[in-house]
Design an enzyme around this catalytic site. Structure first.
Site, PDB file in Angstrom:
ATOM      1  CD  GLU A 178      -3.124  -1.020   2.124  1.00  8.62           C
ATOM      2  OE1 GLU A 178      -3.029  -0.230   3.059  1.00  8.62           O
ATOM      3  OE2 GLU A 178      -4.110  -1.784   1.965  1.00  8.62           O
ATOM      4  CD  GLU A 297      -3.757  -5.962   3.066  1.00  9.05           C
ATOM      5  OE1 GLU A 297      -4.594  -5.289   3.703  1.00  9.05           O
ATOM      6  OE2 GLU A 297      -2.541  -5.722   3.068  1.00  9.05           O
ATOM      7  CD  GLN A 351      -3.934  -9.347   8.885  1.00  6.19           C
ATOM      8  OE1 GLN A 351      -3.261  -9.973   9.670  1.00  6.19           O
ATOM      9  NE2 GLN A 351      -3.709  -8.049   8.663  1.00  6.19           N
TER      10      GLN A 351
HETATM   11  O1  AHR Z   1      -5.059  -5.958   7.060  1.00  6.09           O
HETATM   12  C1  AHR Z   1      -4.948  -4.810   7.846  1.00  6.09           C
HETATM   13  C2  AHR Z   1      -4.265  -3.656   7.119  1.00  6.09           C
HETATM   14  O2  AHR Z   1      -5.087  -3.214   6.073  1.00  6.09           O
HETATM   15  C3  AHR Z   1      -2.967  -4.000   6.425  1.00  6.09           C
HETATM   16  O3  AHR Z   1      -1.874  -3.913   7.285  1.00  6.09           O
HETATM   17  C4  AHR Z   1      -2.879  -2.934   5.374  1.00  6.09           C
HETATM   18  O4  AHR Z   1      -2.163  -3.351   4.250  1.00  6.09           O
HETATM   19  C5  AHR Z   1      -4.317  -2.596   5.068  1.00  6.09           C
HETATM   20  O5  AHR Z   1      -4.547  -1.241   5.079  1.00  6.09           O
END
Ligand code: AHR
Length: 498
Positions: A178, A297, A351
């Site tokens: 990011e 993500e 996650q």
């Molecule tokens: O998954 C949580 C956070 O969300 C990660 O660290 C980041 O890449 C995103 O903004």
């Protein structure tokens, strides 16, 4: 339920109408040094539930069922100020560090070698992210040297000295995280990142030409530089990278469930926009090379937004409790990845444990959250090629416009002469009668599992099975058409054999 109030849905398939082979890496996961994801999550030395390496066995068992082919690590925002060298070597010599991203204390008790061993225990492959925030491209290349080169060079020999004679052979490498976001350590304008990523990718591939690299795309569709950042990065790096990342977190902050359950339409739009961008850059470059999307993500995340760990070790952060509507949104992400199997080759549920996760830990055990189930059902059922699907469906009115009552995907696998069909029924009030016709084959339904609950139902420690799969009755007409009634709202995953 009153029959007059039923929706009528028709689905038509032909097993030769294929999009592309499904890349199983769309069923990936993501583990970050954040909150209790690593410590008290996957790694809990001293717990009676852990093995002698400190790996929680109950967590491994739950994740094993999801058969994630890749797990991305160690971040996330964490990686952008992480010095990977802190996390290898004798434990007693590893420094405690303040973690810039989540205002927590990182003990470095778990690092690269522990992660590789954990991946082995899980039966997955590592997808490593390098620090391109505060780190230099040369540091990133040294991590490739540490992980992938045989003994005989300085950094590879450190791995050998640390007890790991054989290289790990890590194939996938994220070039930062990011980097378009002002919150990111070392955030820079697109052109500066592109130059940094190109140098890093070239150095890393120079050391190990078998690796594939993933450049940072936009962190969100709402970023003011959405697609412009991505175009700059791709124009600069096109021939030297293999994937561009996309991220998205969904939420129902204003409690508008009808609109929330239309999320899959937005995910479709994002992928379609990237498809256009890839075609454009490839054309102006007159290149034969292809770049694919790594949606590394994705999830629901809107309740537990505070990322301030108060400078504690393993603070409770981002411990989102998921309900059934969240699970239906997760199902639609996976549907979108399948529908666009020709563009999306990698995707990571963000996650996996404790932090915005399908699995929560407690000193005495684990809880499988609602979002565990769409992933589990689809992972089990999907193989082969994604199919094009023709759907006739009534529509629901939502904030983003009228959307079909159902979201449907199908796959077919010639090697097993079978396939699957997954349907998310978005309406929360009216059930749907569904008829499925497969034009070129007569099939038998081999299993049909449904997830159905009130949209706000969650699994909890007191009621851990409130959301979970049950079987759903189906009927087959004389002409081979399959019929079923879908409760509102629900997801059904049906498997068939020819
Ligand atoms: O998954 C949580 C956070 O969300 C990660 O660290 C980041 O890449 C995103 O903004």
């Amino acid at each position: 339920m009153n029959d007059e109030a039923l929706h009528l849905v028709e689905v038509d398939l032909h097993t030769e109408h294929r999009v592309a082979p499904v890349d199983e890496r769309i069923f990936g996961g993501f583990l970050e040094h954040l909150g209790r994801a690593v410590y008290e999550g996957v790694f809990d030395p001293g717990s009676p539930l852990s093995d002698d390496r400190g790996f929680r066995q109950d967590v491994l068992d739950a994740l094993r069922q999801l058969r994630m082919p890749v797990v991305r690590y160690p971040g996330g925002n964490f990686v952008s100020a992480y010095r990977w060298g802190d996390g290898v070597g004798p434990i007693a010599e590893r420094p405690r560090r303040p973690d810039f991203a989540w205002h927590s204390i990182e003990t470095n008790r778990f690092g690269t070698d522990e992660f590789m061993a954990w991946c082995d225990a899980l039966g997955t492959r590592p997808m490593m992210a390098v620090n391109l925030g505060t780190g230099r491209p040369a540091d990133a290349a040294e991590l490739v040297e540490y992980c992938n080169l045989p003994a005989g060079t300085g950094v590879a020999d450190q791995r050998v000295d640390n007890g790991h004679a054989e290289p790990y052979g890590v194939r996938l490498w994220c070039l930062g995280n990011e980097m378009d976001g002002s919150w990111q350590a070392g955030h820079v304008p697109a052109q500066t990142y592109a130059e940094r990523a190109l140098v890093a990718s070239a150095l890393m591939k120079g050391l190990d030409p078998s690796i594939e690299t993933i450049a940072c795309g936009s962190s969100h569709k709402l970023m003011p530089t959405y697609l412009v950042w991505d175009r700059t990065v791709l124009e600069h790096c096109w021939d030297r990278v293999d994937y561009l990342s996309a991220h998205r977190y969904s939420g129902n902050g204003d409690d508008d469930t009808a609109s929330y359950l239309a999320e899959g339409v937005v995910v479709d739009e994002i992928i379609t926009e990237y498809r256009g961008l890839f075609d454009y850059v490839r054309a102006i470059k007159r290149s034969r090379h292809r770049v694919y999307l790594s949606f590394d993500e994705w999830n629901v995340w809107y309740r537990e937004r505070s990322g301030d760990g108060g400078w504690q070790e393993a603070p409770h952060l981002l411990e989102e409790v998921y309900n059934f509507e969240d699970a239906l949104v997760c199902a639609q992400y996976l549907h979108a990845f399948l529908r666009h199997a020709d563009v999306v080759k990698i995707a990571c549920l963000a996650q996996i444990v404790n932090v915005i996760a399908p699995v929560l830990t407690h000193p005495d055990g684990i809880l499988l959250q609602s979002i565990y189930w769409p992933f589990a059902l689809l992972r089990d059922a999907v193989s082969g090629d994604a199919l094009r699907v023709a759907v006739r469906s009534p529509e629901l009115s939502t904030r983003i416009g009228d959307v079909p009552v159902v979201d449907v995907v199908a796959t077919f696998d010639e090697t097993i002469e079978g396939g699957c069909l997954s349907i998310v029924h978005r309406d929360t009030h009216r059930d749907a009668d569904v008829i499925i016709r497969i034009a070129d084959r007569r099939v038998t339904v081999t299993s049909s599992q449904v997830l159905h609950a009130h949209p706000k139902t969650s699994n909890s420690w007191d009621d851990p099975h409130a959301v979970g799969p049950q079987s759903l009755a189906t009927a087959t007409d004389d002409d081979g058409a399959i019929r079923m009634r879908l409760p509102a709202p629900s997801q059904v995953v049906l498997r068939f054999a020819t």
